[in-house]
Design a protein around this motif. Structure first.
Motif, short mmCIF file in Angstrom:
data_model
loop_
_atom_site.label_atom_id
_atom_site.label_comp_id
_atom_site.label_asym_id
_atom_site.label_seq_id
_atom_site.Cartn_x
_atom_site.Cartn_y
_atom_site.Cartn_z
N THR A 2 0.84 -1.18 0.00
CA THR A 2 0.00 0.00 0.00
C THR A 2 0.88 1.24 0.00
O THR A 2 1.84 1.33 0.76
CB THR A 2 -0.90 0.02 1.24
OG1 THR A 2 -1.72 -1.14 1.22
CG2 THR A 2 -1.78 1.25 1.26
N THR A 3 0.57 2.18 -0.85
CA THR A 3 1.29 3.45 -0.90
C THR A 3 0.30 4.56 -0.61
O THR A 3 -0.91 4.33 -0.59
CB THR A 3 1.90 3.68 -2.30
OG1 THR A 3 0.83 3.98 -3.20
CG2 THR A 3 2.65 2.48 -2.78
N PRO A 4 0.76 5.81 -0.39
CA PRO A 4 -0.18 6.91 -0.17
C PRO A 4 -1.19 7.05 -1.30
O PRO A 4 -2.27 7.59 -1.10
CB PRO A 4 0.73 8.13 -0.07
CG PRO A 4 2.03 7.59 0.44
CD PRO A 4 2.15 6.24 -0.22
N ASP A 5 -0.85 6.62 -2.51
CA ASP A 5 -1.76 6.75 -3.63
C ASP A 5 -2.59 5.50 -3.86
O ASP A 5 -3.45 5.48 -4.72
CB ASP A 5 -1.00 7.10 -4.91
CG ASP A 5 -0.54 8.54 -4.88
OD1 ASP A 5 -1.37 9.41 -4.64
OD2 ASP A 5 0.65 8.77 -5.07
N ALA A 6 -2.34 4.46 -3.11
CA ALA A 6 -3.15 3.25 -3.22
C ALA A 6 -4.05 3.10 -2.01
O ALA A 6 -4.75 2.13 -1.87
CB ALA A 6 -2.26 2.03 -3.36
N ALA A 7 -3.98 4.07 -1.09
CA ALA A 7 -4.79 4.02 0.12
C ALA A 7 -5.55 5.32 0.27
O ALA A 7 -5.06 6.38 -0.07
CB ALA A 7 -3.89 3.80 1.33
N GLY A 106 0.11 21.86 1.41
CA GLY A 106 1.31 22.64 1.13
C GLY A 106 2.57 21.83 1.04
O GLY A 106 3.57 22.29 0.47
N GLU A 107 2.57 20.62 1.59
CA GLU A 107 3.74 19.75 1.53
C GLU A 107 3.59 18.67 0.47
O GLU A 107 4.40 17.75 0.40
CB GLU A 107 3.98 19.11 2.89
CG GLU A 107 4.30 20.14 3.98
CD GLU A 107 4.59 19.50 5.33
OE1 GLU A 107 4.65 18.25 5.40
OE2 GLU A 107 4.77 20.25 6.30
N GLY A 108 2.57 18.79 -0.35
CA GLY A 108 2.39 17.86 -1.47
C GLY A 108 1.67 16.58 -1.12
O GLY A 108 1.56 15.69 -1.97
N ARG A 109 1.14 16.46 0.10
CA ARG A 109 0.42 15.26 0.49
C ARG A 109 -0.99 15.28 -0.10
O ARG A 109 -1.68 16.30 -0.01
CB ARG A 109 0.36 15.14 2.01
CG ARG A 109 1.70 14.86 2.66
CD ARG A 109 1.53 14.70 4.17
NE ARG A 109 1.02 15.94 4.74
CZ ARG A 109 1.69 16.65 5.67
NH1 ARG A 109 2.87 16.26 6.09
NH2 ARG A 109 1.15 17.75 6.17
N ARG A 110 -1.40 14.15 -0.64
CA ARG A 110 -2.71 14.05 -1.28
C ARG A 110 -3.73 13.41 -0.35
O ARG A 110 -3.42 12.46 0.36
CB ARG A 110 -2.60 13.22 -2.57
CG ARG A 110 -1.86 13.92 -3.70
CD ARG A 110 -1.60 12.98 -4.87
NE ARG A 110 -0.60 11.99 -4.56
CZ ARG A 110 0.71 12.17 -4.72
NH1 ARG A 110 1.17 13.31 -5.19
NH2 ARG A 110 1.57 11.22 -4.42
N THR A 111 -4.94 13.94 -0.38
CA THR A 111 -6.05 13.37 0.35
C THR A 111 -7.14 13.00 -0.64
O THR A 111 -7.57 13.83 -1.44
CB THR A 111 -6.61 14.36 1.39
OG1 THR A 111 -5.59 14.66 2.35
CG2 THR A 111 -7.82 13.75 2.11
N PHE A 112 -7.58 11.74 -0.59
CA PHE A 112 -8.62 11.23 -1.49
C PHE A 112 -9.94 11.16 -0.72
O PHE A 112 -10.07 10.37 0.22
CB PHE A 112 -8.24 9.83 -2.01
CG PHE A 112 -6.99 9.82 -2.85
CD1 PHE A 112 -5.73 9.84 -2.25
CD2 PHE A 112 -7.07 9.78 -4.23
CE1 PHE A 112 -4.58 9.83 -3.02
CE2 PHE A 112 -5.92 9.75 -5.00
CZ PHE A 112 -4.67 9.79 -4.39
N THR A 113 -10.90 11.99 -1.09
CA THR A 113 -12.17 12.07 -0.39
C THR A 113 -13.30 11.63 -1.32
O THR A 113 -13.48 12.21 -2.39
CB THR A 113 -12.44 13.51 0.09
OG1 THR A 113 -11.36 13.93 0.94
CG2 THR A 113 -13.75 13.59 0.86
N THR A 114 -14.05 10.63 -0.91
CA THR A 114 -15.16 10.15 -1.71
C THR A 114 -16.27 11.20 -1.74
O THR A 114 -16.72 11.66 -0.69
CB THR A 114 -15.72 8.84 -1.15
OG1 THR A 114 -14.67 7.85 -1.17
CG2 THR A 114 -16.89 8.33 -1.98
N ILE A 115 -16.72 11.59 -2.94
CA ILE A 115 -17.80 12.56 -3.06
C ILE A 115 -19.03 11.96 -3.75
O ILE A 115 -20.04 12.65 -3.89
CB ILE A 115 -17.34 13.84 -3.79
CG1 ILE A 115 -16.84 13.53 -5.21
CG2 ILE A 115 -16.26 14.55 -2.99
CD1 ILE A 115 -16.51 14.79 -6.01
#
Length: 239
Positions: A2-7, A106-115
């Motif tokens: 699992t990576t930040p982009d797979a989770a 601001g530090e480039g971290r992505r958050t995936f939010t279901t809409i």
């Protein structure tokens, strides 16, 4: 793995395993697979079109209009690590998807939010525009992108070579010289005035609002850089 982009990073209790496809465009909506070099099931650069229901399409377009000028992306998440080749060979004709808004801090971290709650997207092998494994392709001498789109809506995805690298998709403004036959098969656009950095970078070499000239074969194409639909120089390269 699992990576930040797979989770999901939206506060959910457990990591989620599956594919993500970035939504690109407003007329014909394209799906750009989120690739990861060192996760074999995700080690593919893929562009295709899904059949999307009216609610998903409307939700995406409405939300996009709110964040048009911000670093906000949109993805479809589908559970499971099934082979992408199932779309290419036609054995998979549908998949459950959730629409996500992807925000970047601001530090480039992505958050995936279901809409939008899960719905079904359809897929056909004839709608695959580009599919290539991320093998040890040598870096090009000059900056190279893949052109795809429909009519006057033209998008460019950075052509991924050997790791380490960066992943980017942009939408162009006032494109000229592109032919639909190029867009249907993700023709390579080479920028002879820009040397390829032959490695990872942390910001685009193409500046929003600036005009550029490139080559598809012997033909010259021009465009102005518009909205960025995806950027990744981190988890793409994670082991």
């Amino acid at each position: 793995m699992t990576t930040p982009d797979a989770a999901s990073t939206d506060g959910s209790a457990a990591p989620r395993h599956g594919h993500r496809f970035l939504l690109i465009g407003t007329g014909t909506i394209f799906a750009y697979h989120l690739p990861l070099y060192f996760v074999p099931v995700h080690a593919f650069q893929m562009i295709n079109k899904f059949g999307l229901d009216a609610q998903l399409r409307q939700t995406y377009l409405k939300d996009l209009s709110r964040y048009q000028t911000e670093q906000v992306y949109y993805s479809l998440f589908t559970e499971g690590h099934w082979p992408l080749a199932e779309i290419v060979d036609g054995t998979r004709t549908s998949l459950p998807v959730e629409l996500e808004r992807v925000t970047v801090d601001g530090e480039g971290r992505r958050t995936f939010t279901t809409i939008l709650d899960p719905t079904i997207a359809t897929c056909r092998k004839e709608d695959v525009v580009h599919y290539r494994p991320l093998d040890a392709t040598e870096y090009p001498d000059f900056l190279t992108y893949l052109a795809f789109g429909q009519g006057t809506e033209v998008h460019l995805a950075h052509q991924l070579a050997a790791p380490r690298n960066w992943d980017e998709v942009i939408t162009t403004v006032r494109p000229s010289g592109f032919q639909q036959s190029n867009l249907d098969h993700a023709g390579a656009v080479t920028f002879l005035g820009i040397k390829d950095p032959k490695g990872v970078i942390d910001r685009s070499l193409l500046t929003k609002g600036q005009s550029y000239e490139g080559q598809i074969g012997a033909r010259t194409v021009t465009f102005t850089v518009g909205r960025q639909g995806w950027w990744n120089d981190t988890s793409l390269n994670d082991h």
